[in-house]
Design a protein around this motif. Sequence first.
Motif, PDB file in Angstrom:
ATOM      1  N   GLY A  35       6.265 -24.656  21.852  1.00  0.00           N
ATOM      2  CA  GLY A  35       7.558 -24.643  21.170  1.00  0.00           C
ATOM      3  C   GLY A  35       8.364 -25.925  21.289  1.00  0.00           C
ATOM      4  N   GLU A  36       7.917 -26.888  22.139  1.00  0.00           N
ATOM      5  CA  GLU A  36       8.701 -28.102  22.344  1.00  0.00           C
ATOM      6  C   GLU A  36       7.971 -29.366  21.891  1.00  0.00           C
ATOM      7  N   THR A  37       6.693 -29.487  22.226  1.00  0.00           N
ATOM      8  CA  THR A  37       5.922 -30.660  21.820  1.00  0.00           C
ATOM      9  C   THR A  37       4.693 -30.196  21.071  1.00  0.00           C
ATOM     10  N   GLU A  38       4.233 -31.025  20.150  1.00  0.00           N
ATOM     11  CA  GLU A  38       3.093 -30.666  19.314  1.00  0.00           C
ATOM     12  C   GLU A  38       1.781 -31.008  20.015  1.00  0.00           C
ATOM     13  N   ARG A  39       0.831 -30.151  19.871  1.00  0.00           N
ATOM     14  CA  ARG A  39      -0.501 -30.348  20.431  1.00  0.00           C
ATOM     15  C   ARG A  39      -1.247 -31.392  19.607  1.00  0.00           C
ATOM     16  N   ASP A  40      -1.947 -32.321  20.274  1.00  0.00           N
ATOM     17  CA  ASP A  40      -2.708 -33.358  19.578  1.00  0.00           C
ATOM     18  C   ASP A  40      -4.123 -32.839  19.299  1.00  0.00           C
ATOM     19  N   ASP A  65       1.923 -21.675  36.842  1.00  0.00           N
ATOM     20  CA  ASP A  65       2.920 -20.966  37.652  1.00  0.00           C
ATOM     21  C   ASP A  65       4.309 -21.591  37.553  1.00  0.00           C
ATOM     22  N   ASP A  66       4.379 -22.925  37.655  1.00  0.00           N
ATOM     23  CA  ASP A  66       5.676 -23.602  37.647  1.00  0.00           C
ATOM     24  C   ASP A  66       6.317 -23.673  36.271  1.00  0.00           C
ATOM     25  N   ASP A  67       5.518 -23.560  35.193  1.00  0.00           N
ATOM     26  CA  ASP A  67       6.044 -23.694  33.834  1.00  0.00           C
ATOM     27  C   ASP A  67       5.165 -22.905  32.871  1.00  0.00           C
ATOM     28  N   PRO A  68       5.571 -21.689  32.524  1.00  0.00           N
ATOM     29  CA  PRO A  68       4.746 -20.851  31.654  1.00  0.00           C
ATOM     30  C   PRO A  68       4.549 -21.417  30.244  1.00  0.00           C
ATOM     31  N   ASP A  69       5.343 -22.405  29.823  1.00  0.00           N
ATOM     32  CA  ASP A  69       5.193 -23.006  28.504  1.00  0.00           C
ATOM     33  C   ASP A  69       4.277 -24.239  28.507  1.00  0.00           C
ATOM     34  N   PHE A  70       3.898 -24.717  29.701  1.00  0.00           N
ATOM     35  CA  PHE A  70       3.068 -25.915  29.798  1.00  0.00           C
ATOM     36  C   PHE A  70       1.606 -25.556  29.571  1.00  0.00           C
ATOM     37  N   CYS A  71       0.957 -26.290  28.662  1.00  0.00           N
ATOM     38  CA  CYS A  71      -0.457 -26.069  28.350  1.00  0.00           C
ATOM     39  C   CYS A  71      -1.216 -27.377  28.559  1.00  0.00           C
TER      40      CYS A  71
END
Length: 192
Positions: A81-86, A168-174
Amino acid sequence: MNDEELGLPRPKKYEGEQFTVEDYKTEEYAEARTLEEAIAIRGTKAFLRDVTPDDFLDDAPLGVEKIGIADLWSDSTWEEGETERDVDLERSAASLKEGDLLEVRPCSEDISEWGYRFHLADGSTVPYAPYHDYDDQLFQEALENLHGGEWLACRVREVSCFGEDGIDDDPDFCWRVYSCKVTVCRGGSTRA
């Protein structure tokens, strides 16, 4: 969209080595007088761990010498939702298959911080870099020791994809890491 819908491999959970620069201060590397020596020791241990009997077969084309094994990697990170996947970068990294040949070409550090890049036979680059410090040491030394008409190339041994959607620290981080194990070869004026 999930990975399969994007034409990308499903990532595996990473369960490999956990190593930090602080590990070079342990007893295992106490004999090393410099950081470069410690890196070389770690590289030798990794080679002994990864080498197979097939690596000693004299199956390289005439004028080609196997000089080592290396790990390459390419990474992609994004926030949902914040940065686009390359996706294009990931597709390029995922396009490699066992048996592919990568040429190692020196370049300016303005182009690549490593001073070299990996190219397919058609000249296009792939978004890989040395994974470990000892892999970079192998490439740097090999490139420095090339003589007129010699070249450096890598034959792909295997390609893997690791990653997670949410930590764990950031559920939105992929994140995704494409790992490529290669056999490094040096040869004369013709390609392998």
